[in-house]
Design a protein around this motif. Structure first.
Motif, short mmCIF file in Angstrom:
data_model
loop_
_atom_site.label_atom_id
_atom_site.label_comp_id
_atom_site.label_asym_id
_atom_site.label_seq_id
_atom_site.Cartn_x
_atom_site.Cartn_y
_atom_site.Cartn_z
N ASN A 298 0.82 -1.21 0.00
CA ASN A 298 0.00 0.00 0.00
C ASN A 298 0.86 1.27 0.00
OD1 ASN A 298 -2.49 -1.24 -0.10
ND2 ASN A 298 -2.57 -1.53 2.11
N SER A 301 2.25 1.79 -3.58
CA SER A 301 1.32 1.56 -4.69
C SER A 301 1.47 2.61 -5.77
CB SER A 301 -0.13 1.57 -4.17
OG SER A 301 -1.00 1.44 -5.26
N ILE A 449 -7.07 -6.08 -5.97
CA ILE A 449 -7.29 -6.99 -4.85
C ILE A 449 -5.96 -7.52 -4.33
CG2 ILE A 449 -8.27 -9.23 -4.19
CD1 ILE A 449 -10.53 -8.61 -6.24
N ASN A 450 -5.08 -7.89 -5.27
CA ASN A 450 -3.79 -8.45 -4.88
C ASN A 450 -2.91 -7.43 -4.15
OD1 ASN A 450 -4.40 -10.94 -5.94
ND2 ASN A 450 -3.35 -10.60 -7.89
N GLU A 451 -3.00 -6.16 -4.53
CA GLU A 451 -2.17 -5.15 -3.88
C GLU A 451 -2.86 -4.54 -2.65
OE1 GLU A 451 -1.23 -1.48 -5.62
OE2 GLU A 451 -3.30 -0.83 -5.83
N ARG A 452 -4.04 -5.06 -2.33
CA ARG A 452 -4.81 -4.58 -1.17
C ARG A 452 -5.08 -3.08 -1.28
NH1 ARG A 452 -0.42 -7.56 2.58
NH2 ARG A 452 -0.91 -9.71 2.00
N ASN A 453 -5.48 -2.69 -2.46
CA ASN A 453 -5.79 -1.30 -2.73
C ASN A 453 -6.96 -0.84 -1.87
OD1 ASN A 453 -7.37 0.87 -4.46
ND2 ASN A 453 -5.25 0.88 -5.19
N VAL A 457 -10.55 -2.82 -0.59
CA VAL A 457 -11.00 -2.92 0.81
C VAL A 457 -12.39 -2.31 0.95
CG1 VAL A 457 -10.50 -2.26 3.18
CG2 VAL A 457 -8.62 -2.90 1.66
N ASP A 461 -13.61 -6.56 -2.25
CA ASP A 461 -13.12 -7.38 -3.35
C ASP A 461 -14.21 -7.76 -4.35
OD1 ASP A 461 -10.77 -7.21 -1.98
OD2 ASP A 461 -10.69 -9.31 -1.36
#
Length: 667
Positions: A298, A301, A449-453, A457, A461
């Protein structure tokens, strides 16, 4: 008289209502009604298991005295319990209803209660005793014990059913015994005498009845799929074993939660392009665990989505379309044609095609009139939306939005859509096209989703980008009075328009592609084809266009049509003329290349590994995308609205890409 009544005017409505309520009494008009076949409708109802205790009555015409009364046998065979001759006397009709209620209907209710009681009794493992008011046994089931001369106790499971004779008195008793010695009960000493109604014998035993600790009431709310499963279960009861086995397989499929997740036979290890396209566009699950180099993704990013503040309205160099350059005006004049060249407009407007095309298109559809707003407010809104598209994105930029807008407008002008979709639908389609990718970061849902943007959140997802586009589109629309295109709509108008726009934007998520396509084919195309075939078989020649329009104009069907319209507009690149098709293919590939580069650099899971700029074959990616996603969808769309020129372009482009692929050309 206090009866709860439901009225249906055709077979489909009647059967749907019946399967929803399972009424005690059904009255069917059998007086040569042209809207439905009364006997066929009755048979359909009787085909369901729940109709066993429904009373179905046929209303027949009153014949002249000189005519003989027709036989009741055909109606009886169809499943009717009774027929009643039409009567204009209201009191006579009420008397018939009272007679039906206190006669056939109450009798069926008693039978239903008995059936439910015996079904419950069959599941009880303890001894059960039912007596009448005189304590005469009406039903008994359980284990009783007899003592042998040796002193041993023999347990025997027994079912006793008295048989009433003349005058209602019990004349016989049917007893079913199943001997089984149960040594665990030999120590029981208390014995009870059971005197049967005819005094024919005494049973020695120990009846046991487990008292209920609580009464549990459950209410089942059936979904449509539950009704389908119930109908199939009912059909199995009277079907041959081969049909039963086939229906078992159908039920197994219907009970899965992934009804619209296709099985791709082409997804083999030697076809990684198809595998990656389907995995990257349809699935949003991570392919592997995040590597150790991306634990703090995060903070690093490179995708800045979900801005807390958005671009202010840029100062526009135009006040209306009358002030645009001759070159831009010339390009805009071709806007209604499928051969419209959006890339030329992009160059001529310095990458601001959405404002110009939006004003031109929306003027043609009377959007300002519908929204009760002025052209300046609409222009400001278009400028603000365009400013929130990322010009640095190779593909998902305002040029793509303008392209989707032009395609949507083209589809809206097909004859069938002009008859089916009203002015509100048209406006919703155009606005949805404008905002459908606003603030797109140039990365896929799976990447976010993979980078937990933060967006992933925020939206759990689920349809991350599509939810963001819809939400931001409305946030920007209320940002300032100068851009508030909805401000003059009343609450109901705005609510309806907003619901339609959101539904269409969410429909662009590729994860739901096959669900939307299958629903469209089955609910729109197949039902239309069935009506056309019926008209052909009946000798009418052409189908009843009014009947087809009536079916297509229902709210649910119109929703499916609007979803398919924006979906086709969103991915119409392979159906454009070849020069445009090639440009769009290069742009989408470059955007995927950048995502793959970013994933590798940051140690994120690589969503579509085949989109590596060093090894990827663009022709191969195009042929696979057309095979998997485009062909079936545009075949269905062409059948619905007759757009043969798109199919011609699609076939020519596919041949071009196939030739390049076979020649080994990758770029």
């Amino acid at each position: 008289m206090g009866y709860k009544c439901y009225i249906a005017h055709n077979s489909e409505g009647a059967l749907e209502c019946y399967l929803d309520k399972y009424h005690d009494l059904v009255i069917i008009d059998n007086r040569n009604n042209k809207n439905f076949d009364a006997e066929a409708l009755c048979r359909s109802m009787r085909a369901t298991k729940a109709s066993e205790h429904s009373v179905i009555v046929a209303i027949t015409k009153k014949l002249p005295p000189e005519k003989d009364e027709p036989s009741f046998l055909p109606l009886l065979k169809a499943g009717f319990n009774r027929k009643i001759t039409e009567n204009i006397n209201a009191h006579a009709c009420l008397n018939e209803l009272i007679s039906l209620e206190h006669g056939e209907v109450r009798s069926q209710l008693k039978l239903r209660a008995c059936s439910a009681l015996f079904s419950a009794l069959d599941k009880v493992s303890d001894a059960v005793e039912i007596t009448n008011e005189d304590h005469e046994i009406q039903y008994w089931e359980g284990t009783y014990y007899t003592r042998r001369k040796s002193g041993d106790t023999l347990g025997c499971h027994c079912h006793i059913s008295p048989v009433p004779g003349p005058g209602g008195r019990i004349s016989h008793i049917v007893t079913i015994k199943n001997s089984s010695h149960d040594p665990t009960h030999t120590e029981r000493s208390k014995e009870t005498d059971f005197t049967l109604a005819n005094g024919s014998g005494i049973l020695h035993g120990i009846p046991r009845r487990k008292e209920s600790l609580a009464k549990i009431h459950s209410m089942t709310i059936e979904a449509p799929i539950t009704k389908v499963i119930n109908i199939i279960n009912a059909a199995q009861e009277s079907s041959p074993i081969t049909v039963v086995q086939a229906l078992d397989k159908v039920l197994e499929i219907l009970r899965t939660s992934e009804l619209y997740s296709p099985y791709f036979q082409t997804m083999r290890e030697d076809d990684p392009m198809t595998t990656d396209l389907v995995g990257g566009l349809v699935s949003q699950k991570m392919k592997k665990e995040l590597s150790t180099t991306s634990q703090d993704v995060n903070s690093n990013s490179s995708v800045k989505s979900g801005h807390h503040s958005h671009t202010h309205i840029p100062i526009s160099p135009i006040n209306s379309l009358t002030q645009v350059s001759t070159n831009v005006q010339k390009i805009l004049n071709t806007e209604p044609s499928w051969d419209f060249n959006i890339i030329e407009l992009e160059v001529a407007t310095n990458k601001r095609p959405l404002v110009y095309l939006g004003l031109k298109t929306m003027a043609r559809f009377g959007v300002c009139e519908f929204l009760q707003t002025d052209e300046l407010t609409l222009m400001n809104w278009l400028a603000l939306i365009e400013a929130n598209y990322h010009a640095v994105n190779p593909y998902h930029n305002s040029t793509h939005a303008a392209d989707v807008l032009q395609a949507s407008a083209y589809f809206l002008k097909c004859e069938r859509n002009k008859m089916v979709l009203d002015h509100a639908d048209q406006v919703a389609c155009l606005i949805a096209a404008v905002i459908h990718d606003v603030d797109h970061p140039g990365r896929s849902n799976a990447f976010l989703i993979n980078e937990r943007n933060p967006l992933a959140v925020l939206y759990n997802d689920t349809a991350v980008l599509e939810n963001h586009h819809a939400a931001l589109g409305f946030q920007l629309s209320w940002k300032d009075d100068k851009v508030s295109i909805f401000k003059n709509l009343n609450r109901d108008e705005y609510s309806s328009l907003r619901e339609n726009i959101i539904d269409m934007v969410l429909a662009t998520e590729m994860k739901q592609h096959f669900e939307h396509l299958n629903k469209f084919v089955n609910s729109v195309n197949k039902s239309t084809l069935k009506m056309e075939d019926t008209s052909s078989m009946s000798g009418n020649g052409s189908p009843d266009s009014m009947s087809i329009m009536t079916q297509l104009c229902t709210p649910e069907i119109r929703k499916l049509i609007k979803r398919m319209l924006i979906k086709c507009a969103d991915v119409s690149n392979p159906c454009r003329q070849l020069d445009l098709c090639k440009i769009w293919a290069i742009r989408i590939a470059e955007e995927y290349f950048q995502q793959t580069d970013d994933e590798k650099q940051r140690g994120l899971p690589v969503v579509m590994a085949v989109f590596d700029r060093k090894t990827c074959s663009i022709p191969n990616s195009q042929t696979r995308f057309i095979d998997v996603f485009i062909n079936d969808m545009f075949d269905a769309w062409d059948y619905y609205c007759d757009i043969s020129e798109l199919i011609t372009h699609l076939q020519n482009n596919y041949r071009y890409w196939k030739e390049k692929e076979e020649d080994g050309i990758k770029t």
